[in-house]
Scaffold this motif. Sequence first.
Motif, mmCIF file in Angstrom:
data_model
loop_
_atom_site.group_PDB
_atom_site.id
_atom_site.type_symbol
_atom_site.label_atom_id
_atom_site.label_comp_id
_atom_site.label_asym_id
_atom_site.label_seq_id
_atom_site.Cartn_x
_atom_site.Cartn_y
_atom_site.Cartn_z
ATOM 1 N N LEU A 4 4.081 -3.550 -13.101
ATOM 2 C CA LEU A 4 3.748 -2.774 -11.915
ATOM 3 C C LEU A 4 2.246 -2.769 -11.739
ATOM 4 N N ASN A 5 1.816 -3.053 -10.545
ATOM 5 C CA ASN A 5 0.394 -3.022 -10.225
ATOM 6 C C ASN A 5 0.031 -1.652 -9.678
ATOM 7 N N SER A 6 -1.197 -1.492 -9.326
ATOM 8 C CA SER A 6 -1.667 -0.205 -8.814
ATOM 9 C C SER A 6 -0.968 0.137 -7.496
ATOM 10 N N PRO A 7 -0.938 1.432 -7.196
ATOM 11 C CA PRO A 7 -0.302 1.855 -5.955
ATOM 12 C C PRO A 7 -1.073 1.368 -4.740
ATOM 13 N N LEU A 8 -0.340 1.141 -3.703
ATOM 14 C CA LEU A 8 -0.913 0.754 -2.427
ATOM 15 C C LEU A 8 -0.882 2.000 -1.559
ATOM 16 N N LEU A 17 6.813 8.609 2.749
ATOM 17 C CA LEU A 17 7.998 8.104 2.065
ATOM 18 C C LEU A 17 8.534 6.876 2.796
ATOM 19 N N PHE A 18 8.694 6.989 4.098
ATOM 20 C CA PHE A 18 9.257 5.895 4.889
ATOM 21 C C PHE A 18 8.309 4.693 4.925
ATOM 22 N N ARG A 19 7.010 4.941 5.040
ATOM 23 C CA ARG A 19 6.025 3.854 5.001
ATOM 24 C C ARG A 19 6.091 3.115 3.664
ATOM 25 N N SER A 20 6.175 3.872 2.580
ATOM 26 C CA SER A 20 6.217 3.270 1.243
ATOM 27 C C SER A 20 7.469 2.436 1.053
ATOM 28 N N VAL A 21 8.595 2.942 1.527
ATOM 29 C CA VAL A 21 9.856 2.214 1.377
ATOM 30 C C VAL A 21 9.846 0.927 2.205
ATOM 31 N N VAL A 22 9.407 1.002 3.464
ATOM 32 C CA VAL A 22 9.410 -0.226 4.273
ATOM 33 C C VAL A 22 8.382 -1.223 3.748
ATOM 34 N N HIS A 23 7.279 -0.726 3.241
ATOM 35 C CA HIS A 23 6.283 -1.621 2.649
ATOM 36 C C HIS A 23 6.900 -2.351 1.451
ATOM 37 N N GLY A 24 7.561 -1.589 0.586
ATOM 38 C CA GLY A 24 8.228 -2.178 -0.572
ATOM 39 C C GLY A 24 9.335 -3.144 -0.187
ATOM 40 N N ALA A 25 10.062 -2.824 0.882
ATOM 41 C CA ALA A 25 11.125 -3.722 1.344
ATOM 42 C C ALA A 25 10.536 -5.050 1.824
ATOM 43 N N CYS A 26 9.405 -4.985 2.514
ATOM 44 C CA CYS A 26 8.732 -6.218 2.955
ATOM 45 C C CYS A 26 8.306 -7.054 1.754
ATOM 46 N N LEU A 27 7.685 -6.415 0.766
ATOM 47 C CA LEU A 27 7.243 -7.135 -0.433
ATOM 48 C C LEU A 27 8.440 -7.723 -1.174
ATOM 49 N N ARG A 31 7.663 -11.050 2.057
ATOM 50 C CA ARG A 31 6.829 -11.043 3.252
ATOM 51 C C ARG A 31 5.489 -10.406 2.940
ATOM 52 N N LEU A 32 4.520 -10.649 3.777
ATOM 53 C CA LEU A 32 3.202 -10.060 3.616
ATOM 54 C C LEU A 32 3.255 -8.562 3.878
ATOM 55 N N SER A 33 2.286 -7.852 3.329
ATOM 56 C CA SER A 33 2.182 -6.425 3.593
ATOM 57 C C SER A 33 2.037 -6.207 5.095
ATOM 58 N N PRO A 34 2.800 -5.258 5.649
ATOM 59 C CA PRO A 34 2.677 -5.015 7.094
ATOM 60 C C PRO A 34 1.369 -4.312 7.416
ATOM 61 N N SER A 35 0.840 -4.585 8.586
ATOM 62 C CA SER A 35 -0.361 -3.878 9.048
ATOM 63 C C SER A 35 -0.009 -2.406 9.211
ATOM 64 N N ASP A 36 -1.018 -1.570 9.338
ATOM 65 C CA ASP A 36 -0.788 -0.134 9.476
ATOM 66 C C ASP A 36 0.098 0.175 10.680
ATOM 67 N N SER A 37 -0.150 -0.470 11.807
ATOM 68 C CA SER A 37 0.638 -0.168 13.010
ATOM 69 C C SER A 37 2.080 -0.650 12.863
ATOM 70 N N VAL A 38 2.291 -1.807 12.245
ATOM 71 C CA VAL A 38 3.644 -2.309 12.015
ATOM 72 C C VAL A 38 4.348 -1.428 10.989
ATOM 73 N N GLN A 39 3.626 -1.033 9.962
ATOM 74 C CA GLN A 39 4.192 -0.157 8.935
ATOM 75 C C GLN A 39 4.659 1.158 9.567
#
Length: 155
Positions: A4-8, A17-27, A31-39
């Motif tokens: 596990l790397n450092s938190p994003l 919570l929802f931002r973290s989950v969708v970010h993790g789902a993308c990874l 897929r690349l990390s989503p931009s703030d607006s996409v996240q």
Amino acid sequence: MPTLNSPLGVPGDGRCLFRSVVHGACLREGRLSPSDSVQKELADDLRAKVVDEFIKRRQDTEWFLEGDFDTYIAQMRQPHIWGGEPELLMSSHVLQMPITVYMKDQFSGNLKSIAEYGQEYGKENPVRVLYHGCGHYDALQTSYCGPQAKIYKKR
């Protein structure tokens, strides 16, 4: 087990919570990390689907939600309302992905797993989030990507 790397860090705007989950789902999907607006957009979409999942599973979920079910659902539709364990469970069902929650051990500083959701969708390469213990979640990255799973898409 992957490293596990450092938190994003994600914004503490009620969507963490929802931002973290969708970010993790993308990874997880490679897929690349989503931009703030996409996240933010994906987080709001996941929130709506999570609320719909509560309604779909009302008989199974009503008993473990705090207070009146309909009031809880109405509040959870608001973008500034924090999510917690019930929303993590429903997120795993919506995404059909396992989710593991970590906390930092106060003595060692190491991350330790404190909860797992959606194990029926597999145990390999779960979406990983970090809970800070004060209502805030961040996404966690890992050093490898596991097998491909369903890609989270907007409907």
